[in-house]
Design a protein around this motif. Sequence first.
Motif, PDB file in Angstrom:
ATOM      1  N   ILE A   1      14.411   3.690  -4.223  1.00 53.60           N
ATOM      2  CA  ILE A   1      15.616   4.362  -3.796  1.00 53.60           C
ATOM      3  C   ILE A   1      16.935   3.342  -3.928  1.00 53.60           C
ATOM      4  O   ILE A   1      17.944   3.849  -4.524  1.00 53.60           O
ATOM      5  CB  ILE A   1      15.685   4.853  -2.369  1.00 53.60           C
ATOM      6  CG1 ILE A   1      14.586   6.072  -2.310  1.00 53.60           C
ATOM      7  CG2 ILE A   1      16.911   5.466  -1.817  1.00 53.60           C
ATOM      8  CD1 ILE A   1      14.328   6.438  -1.080  1.00 53.60           C
ATOM      9  N   ASP A   2      16.802   2.378  -3.336  1.00 52.80           N
ATOM     10  CA  ASP A   2      17.983   1.189  -3.365  1.00 52.80           C
ATOM     11  C   ASP A   2      18.346   0.907  -4.925  1.00 52.80           C
ATOM     12  O   ASP A   2      19.409   0.892  -5.141  1.00 52.80           O
ATOM     13  CB  ASP A   2      17.455  -0.010  -2.730  1.00 52.80           C
ATOM     14  CG  ASP A   2      17.393   0.159  -1.236  1.00 52.80           C
ATOM     15  OD1 ASP A   2      17.651   1.196  -0.599  1.00 52.80           O
ATOM     16  OD2 ASP A   2      17.036  -0.702  -0.641  1.00 52.80           O
ATOM     17  N   ARG A   3      17.242   0.859  -5.716  1.00 55.50           N
ATOM     18  CA  ARG A   3      17.642   0.264  -7.249  1.00 55.50           C
ATOM     19  C   ARG A   3      18.192   1.677  -7.769  1.00 55.50           C
ATOM     20  O   ARG A   3      19.093   1.483  -8.554  1.00 55.50           O
ATOM     21  CB  ARG A   3      16.225   0.102  -7.622  1.00 55.50           C
ATOM     22  CG  ARG A   3      16.381  -0.014  -9.284  1.00 55.50           C
ATOM     23  CD  ARG A   3      17.141  -1.408  -9.735  1.00 55.50           C
ATOM     24  NE  ARG A   3      17.473  -1.491 -10.981  1.00 55.50           N
ATOM     25  CZ  ARG A   3      18.127  -2.484 -11.526  1.00 55.50           C
ATOM     26  NH1 ARG A   3      18.963  -3.015 -10.994  1.00 55.50           N
ATOM     27  NH2 ARG A   3      18.341  -2.366 -13.009  1.00 55.50           N
ATOM     28  N   ALA A   4      17.686   2.882  -7.615  1.00 51.42           N
ATOM     29  CA  ALA A   4      18.082   4.211  -8.155  1.00 51.42           C
ATOM     30  C   ALA A   4      19.708   4.198  -7.895  1.00 51.42           C
ATOM     31  O   ALA A   4      20.565   4.696  -8.932  1.00 51.42           O
ATOM     32  CB  ALA A   4      17.384   5.452  -7.909  1.00 51.42           C
ATOM     33  N   LEU A   5      19.901   4.026  -6.728  1.00 51.60           N
ATOM     34  CA  LEU A   5      21.411   4.131  -6.331  1.00 51.60           C
ATOM     35  C   LEU A   5      22.246   3.347  -7.070  1.00 51.60           C
ATOM     36  O   LEU A   5      23.362   3.509  -7.496  1.00 51.60           O
ATOM     37  CB  LEU A   5      21.668   3.801  -4.884  1.00 51.60           C
ATOM     38  CG  LEU A   5      20.983   4.854  -4.001  1.00 51.60           C
ATOM     39  CD1 LEU A   5      21.104   4.637  -2.446  1.00 51.60           C
ATOM     40  CD2 LEU A   5      21.657   6.233  -4.016  1.00 51.60           C
ATOM     41  N   THR A   6      21.838   2.201  -7.626  1.00 53.98           N
ATOM     42  CA  THR A   6      22.712   1.091  -8.327  1.00 53.98           C
ATOM     43  C   THR A   6      22.901   1.622  -9.635  1.00 53.98           C
ATOM     44  O   THR A   6      23.890   0.909 -10.395  1.00 53.98           O
ATOM     45  CB  THR A   6      21.962  -0.328  -8.215  1.00 53.98           C
ATOM     46  OG1 THR A   6      21.068  -0.219  -9.037  1.00 53.98           O
ATOM     47  CG2 THR A   6      21.779  -0.721  -6.749  1.00 53.98           C
TER      48      THR A   6
END
Length: 428
Positions: A340-345
């Motif tokens: 999730i954190d990576r996708a947001l970037t």
Amino acid sequence: MATGQEVRQAAWSVLGAVLQEHRLLAEVLADSAGALAPLSPPERARAQRLALATLRQMQRADRLLGPHLRRMPPAPVMNALRLALVEIHAEGAPAHGAVNAAVTLLRRDKATGRYAGLANAVLRKAGQAPGWDTLPPQSLPGWLRKPLITAWGKASVTAIEAIQAAAPPLDLTPKDPAQAAALAEALGAEALPTGSLRLSAPGQVSALTGYSEGAWWVQDAAAALPALLLAPQPGEHVADLCAAPGGKTLQLAAAGARVEAVDISAARMARVTENLARCGLTARTHVADALSWQPQAPLDAVLLDAPCSATGTIRRHPDLPFVKDGTELDTLVALQARLIDRALTLLRPGGRLVFCTCSLLPEEGEAQITAALARHPGLAVLPAEAPGIAPDWRSSEGGLRIRPDHWADRGGIDGFYMAVLARAAPVP
């Protein structure tokens, strides 16, 4: 052409691989040197159906066998007995044929041959025993059942188990939603409220109307919803992370988006490529880790179907309770949060993310969204809107919680969680 006995032999081998070797059914079916490999496609399908039915009905079979067994025989023998009882009681096979087939199976192997007489005696009694349909359905394993009762209540879990005891219907996603009505009529399918088509007795998939033309693809109705929530617009640049086997990639491409399909498995990505070609759709495919893959420019939207326990798919994969034990859950939950954190970037300002898992466990769904909102100031849950969404699917934090017992009168649906997230666009 294989005989009926060879089909039973293959089904028996599949049961052994799942119940004794604890191998996932998908792995067994993909084994080019496995028991199913020599069979023709219809024979493979028959053996697979027998094995799946036995896994779904195993506890019922064991209840009928119990009074006639002084002690539990070795696992291969028990599996042959279960297979025969499911043939008799669930498949409607003549009792004498199923009993003789089980005896023949056991006699083929020196280690099990001495149990042939026992099998003959036990099955002739259990095969005539009444009350099969009144026996309780297969229970979920304790590691899963207890947290699901806590989350959804005992009545809901009992309803989920009842749905999982039956073979599920086949759902299709039309390539062109405008042609869905005509396609449903040609296939004799039910048009579901969400836009999927449902077949109760499909037969061989590749022989169905529209298959060779790429007019549809197989995809459970629940699995088709995340792409509908994302609602890609023509020309939007979007990514499908953890994309294989590709149903969501096909949906995004069919909507006219410029799609980047990312999956860490080369073998599974090959299936995505094959499905794109059959359906005449285009996407850029990347064999890469979603945690490190980087697009050339920020994306308008990302669909993240994160690795999970797959506990929502037991109606289609009844092997899972016999292979998994829940010990991988903490690792999966941590990975989902990182994804999730990576996708947001990867998103442009104001871009949107659909997070989904085919899990029934709140820690792989609702709790992930709550935690993501706490980690990322300015992140918001957008309304989850798509055709056919039932009011009781909506969860308190703004996502959708779908359980197998939803649409019970239609044959159920896979368990899924999904939510739409977006970072606030900067004020000009």
